[in-house]
Each structure stands twice: as structure tokens, then as C-alpha cells.
Write an enzyme that holds these catalytic residues in place. Structure first.
Site, PDB file in Angstrom:
ATOM      1  N   THR A  12       0.837  -1.196   0.000  1.00 37.74           N
ATOM      2  CA  THR A  12       0.000   0.000   0.000  1.00 37.74           C
ATOM      3  C   THR A  12       0.874   1.249   0.000  1.00 37.74           C
ATOM      4  O   THR A  12       2.100   1.176   0.040  1.00 37.74           O
ATOM      5  CB  THR A  12      -0.940  -0.005   1.221  1.00 37.74           C
ATOM      6  OG1 THR A  12      -0.152  -0.103   2.412  1.00 37.74           O
ATOM      7  CG2 THR A  12      -1.903  -1.178   1.145  1.00 37.74           C
ATOM      8  N   TYR A  13       0.224   2.416  -0.024  1.00 37.14           N
ATOM      9  CA  TYR A  13       0.915   3.699  -0.170  1.00 37.14           C
ATOM     10  C   TYR A  13       2.019   3.860   0.881  1.00 37.14           C
ATOM     11  O   TYR A  13       1.790   3.663   2.075  1.00 37.14           O
ATOM     12  CB  TYR A  13      -0.092   4.844  -0.053  1.00 37.14           C
ATOM     13  CG  TYR A  13       0.495   6.202  -0.322  1.00 37.14           C
ATOM     14  CD1 TYR A  13       0.796   6.596  -1.624  1.00 37.14           C
ATOM     15  CD2 TYR A  13       0.746   7.086   0.718  1.00 37.14           C
ATOM     16  CE1 TYR A  13       1.341   7.844  -1.884  1.00 37.14           C
ATOM     17  CE2 TYR A  13       1.292   8.337   0.470  1.00 37.14           C
ATOM     18  CZ  TYR A  13       1.587   8.705  -0.831  1.00 37.14           C
ATOM     19  OH  TYR A  13       2.124   9.942  -1.084  1.00 37.14           O
ATOM     20  N   PRO A  14       3.254   4.228   0.448  1.00 34.65           N
ATOM     21  CA  PRO A  14       4.385   4.239   1.382  1.00 34.65           C
ATOM     22  C   PRO A  14       4.498   5.456   2.295  1.00 34.65           C
ATOM     23  O   PRO A  14       4.892   5.328   3.457  1.00 34.65           O
ATOM     24  CB  PRO A  14       5.600   4.157   0.447  1.00 34.65           C
ATOM     25  CG  PRO A  14       5.141   4.743  -0.846  1.00 34.65           C
ATOM     26  CD  PRO A  14       3.670   4.421  -0.948  1.00 34.65           C
ATOM     27  N   ARG A  15       4.152   6.647   1.813  1.00 39.30           N
ATOM     28  CA  ARG A  15       4.443   7.871   2.574  1.00 39.30           C
ATOM     29  C   ARG A  15       3.335   8.157   3.583  1.00 39.30           C
ATOM     30  O   ARG A  15       2.534   9.070   3.424  1.00 39.30           O
ATOM     31  CB  ARG A  15       4.631   9.044   1.609  1.00 39.30           C
ATOM     32  CG  ARG A  15       5.878   8.911   0.741  1.00 39.30           C
ATOM     33  CD  ARG A  15       5.921   9.963  -0.344  1.00 39.30           C
ATOM     34  NE  ARG A  15       7.157   9.909  -1.111  1.00 39.30           N
ATOM     35  CZ  ARG A  15       7.403   9.057  -2.097  1.00 39.30           C
ATOM     36  NH1 ARG A  15       6.464   8.162  -2.437  1.00 39.30           N
ATOM     37  NH2 ARG A  15       8.558   9.062  -2.739  1.00 39.30           N
TER      38      ARG A  15
END
Length: 494
Positions: free
Chosen positions: A111-114
């Protein structure tokens, strides 16, 4: 955000340099397979006397406590905690971990890293078992028998994006085809999910307080009751040696051996990317207002770039010691923190900017007003801040000295347009674009300047005469009155 991070690293190195180790001593007793330790003692002779008084003596058990304890599983990874773990266990830099995670996200395997959240949203609870199954496949392990989905879901603790977890697609991917870094990071993310949905790690801890020759001693033992989430931890769950059965208050034991163990206080450790990320995340948190938009230095999305910028600019270097890579400030980094205004070193300044950027986002502050505030800060710093005396020593030039300055004896170095004294207050310069030399179809070269600086003169051959159109040889003499530099020609006959 760069300067507060640099200040943290410089301060840590100063603490290490100022640290003086101090010895301490502990008396240890052995009896029936149980090791008991006394309190720390600063004087060796005192510790030796206690050990001697206990040798061959009797230990009286004063108190026995048995407690069942537990440790909850760690929560899921946000970007910062994943970067810290990858640095600690795999040696990856924060930027490497972000790059690997970004690649996995683009391949729809994570899923989205940041993100700065360590939970999933409540509406994802029904999908957690499928994600756990995918994580188990990635790790080559069996999934937990009972998946506690609810303990990883909490919408109140999710900001813009939820925690990092593997996607369902990860289970059907040929992991061997992934680059090693991506494969290792995907495994870390998957293991975190497997641990997070497990029950607590449970153990029984026995604490014993005892007395011998009028001195207090203690011992602790630990026995695992249920591995819980630690079944998915790398390595076996750590546990102290179990204490002998049948210990009761008032019973006596014979001292088999008594010895003095010597130790030394340890200095703070150098920052690694793991520990600096933690310090950046928590820097100044106690001094920041409760409504601060973000606390600490930077965001999960920017911290890796901050560290890379410090290294790329030559202010910090990575130094490997055994299996650990430390972050050490360079001479330039130390010097920069010495001369920087304290305001620019404080994480409170970045917190204030983040707060105002939040106001811009909400429409309660205009972008123009925000920039006006930045401009006002810069004007105030330029107006009020006094340069540190002796800054030239802190920032020595890395340019090669061509020769000594005839005015102040400082170093003269070569630049694009001429040869300048490193002491800016001196203002001595030999310009390369000099009409004196160009009129004679000559150039002020490095070797020519070196001779002028060393000897005050230089012999030139083949000088062009505008009057005769012929060439001649002569000596050029450097003249300097402290304000201006001139040249004159001297011929062999005078």
C-alpha cells in the site's frame, strides 16, 4: 529541516566527545544454580570487602514474587518505523527503503508508502484475514490460527493514509523475480502484519530479594507461557534463566561463589539512520503546542531526503563500524552549526511553518502572508545576527594556496577571475583580466602569480611592444600600497 537535523547529530558527537567513562562494580553470588546481584558500587575496595564477607556465607530469601506479564504486539509500520527497522536489520538507508517501498507500491504489492499512520481504517477489518494470508505466503510461514483483525483497525488513529501493509496481489507474485531489496522490504512489511494480528506474548516472571552479610541482593527469572506474536519474531523470544523451584521467604541458601564484576558507564551512541529518524520524529515534541500541525523534524515523506541532502552536501558522512553504519558530522558540519543562529537549529521553527502551511491549506492564511512571514524572518536574521568571530578558522578553504598575501600574509588562492586573498577583509587580488599583461600579449598564469607573490617579481620573455611591434624580455615587479596593486617593468640595464 536540514539544519535542525544537523544540529542533533553535532550535539550527539559533542556529548560523546565530552563523556568520561566511570568504573562501577557489582557483587555477584551463586547459589544452587541461581545468580544474585547486588547494587552498583563506585569503589572497588568496598565491593571486594562485600564479596569477601559473603564468601561461604548464608543467603536469606526475604521476598519471592511471581507475576504473569504480557507484551502487546507491535503496531503496523508507518514509513518511519519501517525505515528504522530496515536500517537496523538490513542496513538500508532511509532513502533506499523508501525507494524499494515505492517500487513495491507501483507494482501493487504494497500500500501507499508515505504515511505516518500505524493502523488501518475500521472499514478494512473484514479484509484483514485475506491480507494476513498473503503476508504468510510472502514469508513462507503459516498464518496465525486466530486473526485478531480489530486490534490493527482504528480510524481515529489514521491521518491521510493508513499503515503500510502488503496487498492481496503479493501472494500471487513470483517473489524470486523481485530485486533483493524489494523482496526483503516486502518481507518486513508482511511480518509486521502477521505479528500485529496475534495475541500478546505472555510470560511468568519471578523476582527474588535476598540478604547476605547485611547486604541486599536480587535475582529475576522468566519463563515463557505463550509465544503469541513473538512466534513471528526473528529468532527465539529472549528469556532470562528460570529460577529454581521451591523458593520461599525465610529459606536460607549457601553461597557457592562470590565475585566482583567490573563495568564502565557507556557514552551515548553515535546516530545511525534508525536512531536519527526516531530523534527527528520526536525532536522538540515536549516544547511544541498541543495543536502543532506536525511535531518533530520533517515528515515521513521528507526525512530520507533530509538525510541524503546532509550527506550529499558534505555536512555528514556515513562511517561503517563493524555491522553498523553511523552518521558522523564532518568538519564543515560542525562549523556550520557553530555559526548558525539558534532559531535555524530549532525544530520549533519547522513546526511553526508546518502549522502555518496547515492554515494555508485550510484557507485561514494566504500564501502571500505565509511568504511574507518567511521574508520577515530572513530580514530579521540578516539585520540582527552577528557573525561569529574567527569563522575563517571554522571554514578553511579547500583550494590550493598559490602564495602568501603581501598585505596580511594570508593564503592567496586561484578563482575563475583572479587570485584572491582568503581573508575577505584584506581585499587583495591579482586580476587575470589585467590590461598590463594583455597589452603585452601575456596572461597572468598561476605560475606567474606564484612568482609575484613569493618574490615580488617575475621574468617574462617575449613581451609584445605596441610601439615597435617587436618582442622583448623584461622583469615584472609587483607594487602594492595596501589599497591598490600595480605592476612595473624592469629591464636588465636598470
Amino acid at each position: 529541516m536540514v539544519s535542525p537535523t544537523l544540529a542533533l547529530i553535532v550535539q550527539r558527537e559533542a556529548e560523546i566527545a565530552a563523556f568520561t567513562p566511570e568504573p562501577f562494580y557489582t557483587v555477584e553470588l551463586d547459589s544452587g544454580g541461581m545468580a544474585l546481584a547486588g547494587e552498583r558500587i563506585n569503589v572497588k575496595e568496598e565491593a571486594s570487602d562485600i564479596a569477601a564477607s559473603c564468601k561461604g556465607g548464608t543467603i536469606t530469601v526475604q521476598k519471592v514474587e511471581l507475576r504473569e506479564k504480557s507484551e502487546k504486539p507491535p503496531t503496523l509500520y508507518d514509513l518511519t518505523t519501517l525505515q528504522r527497522e530496515a536500517n537496523r536489520t538490513l542496513g538500508y538507508t532511509a532513502q533506499q527503503t523508501l525507494d524499494y517501498l515505492q517500487a513495491l507500491y507501483e507494482k501493487k504489492l504494497c500500500t501507499y508508502p508515505r504515511t505516518d499512520s500505524r493502523y488501518l481504517t475500521d472499514d478494512m477489518e473484514n479484509t484483514v484475514p485475506a491480507l494476513v494470508s498473503a503476508a504468510a505466503v510472502v514469508c513462507g510461514l503459516d498464518a496465525p490460527g486466530d486473526v485478531l483483525s480489530s486490534q490493527v483497525c482504528n480510524s481515529k488513529k489514521v491521518t491521510d493514509h493508513h499503515a503500510v501493509v502488503p496487498t492481496g496481489s503479493a501472494a500471487a507474485t513470483d517473489l524470486s523475480a523481485l530485486p533483493l531489496g524489494e523482496r526483503e522490504v516486502l518481507r518486513l512489511v508482511s511480518l509486521a502484519l502477521l505479528r500485529a494480528v496475534c495475541p500478546p506474548y505472555r510470560y511468568a516472571e519471578t523476582s527474588v530479594a535476598a540478604e547476605c552479610a547485611g547486604h541486599s541482593f536480587s535475582a529475576k527469572g522468566k519463563v515463557m507461557l505463550d509465544a503469541g506474536w513473538k512466534a513471528y519474531a526473528d529468532g527465539e523470544p529472549s528469556q532470562d534463566a528460570a529460577l529454581p523451584d521451591g523458593l520461599t521467604e525465610g529459606m536460607t541458601l549457601t553461597v557457592e561463589t562470590a565475585r566482583v564484576k567490573e563495568g564502565k558507564t557507556a557514552p551515548p551512541k553515535h546516530f545511525t539512520e534508525d536512531t536519527i529518524l526516531s530523534s527527528m520524529e520526536n525532536a522538540g515534541a515536549g516544547d511544541m503546542p498541543e495543536d502543532a500541525e506536525r511535531k518533530g523534524i520533517g515528515t515521513p515523506a521528507t526525512r530520507a531526503a533530509i538525510l541524503e541532502k546532509l550527506v550529499a552536501s558534505g555536512l555528514v558522512e556515513r562511517k561503517k563500524a563493524k555491522k553498523i553504519t553511523n552518521l558522523i558530522p564532518t568538519q564543515a558540519g560542525n562549523s556550520l552549526v557553530t555559526v548558525l543562529p539558534e532559531d535555524l537549529q530549532s525544530p520549533l521553527l519547522t513546526a511553526e511553518w508546518e502549522h502555518r502551511l496547515g492554515e494555508v491549506e485550510r484557507g485561514t492564511l494566504t500564501p502571500e502572508d505565509f511568504m511574507d512571514g518567511i521574508a520577515a524572518l530572513v530580514r530579521d536574521l540578516v539585520r540582527d545576527y552577528q557573525p561569529v568571530s574567527g569563522w575563517e578558522v571554522l571554514f578553511p578553504s579547500d583550494r590550493e594556496a598559490v602564495g602568501p598575501c603581501p598585505r596580511c600574509c594570508g593564503a592567496v588562492t586561484e578563482s575563475k577571475k583572479g587570485f584572491f586573498c582568503e581573508n575577505r577583509e584584506c581585499r587583495f587580488v591579482l586580476w587575470k583580466d589585467s590590461k598590463f599583461f594583455s597589452a603585452k600579449k601575456k596572461s597572468l598564469t598561476k605560475s606567474t602569480a606564484a612568482s609575484l607573490l613569493k618574490n615580488g617579481r617575475v621574468r617574462l620573455k617575449g613581451c609584445w611592444s605596441e610601439k615597435t611591434g617587436k618582442t622583448y624580455d623584461a622583469t615584472v615587479v609587483l607594487e602594492d600600497d595596501g589599497e591598490r596593486t600595480n605592476y612595473k617593468l624592469v629591464f636588465d640595464n636598470g
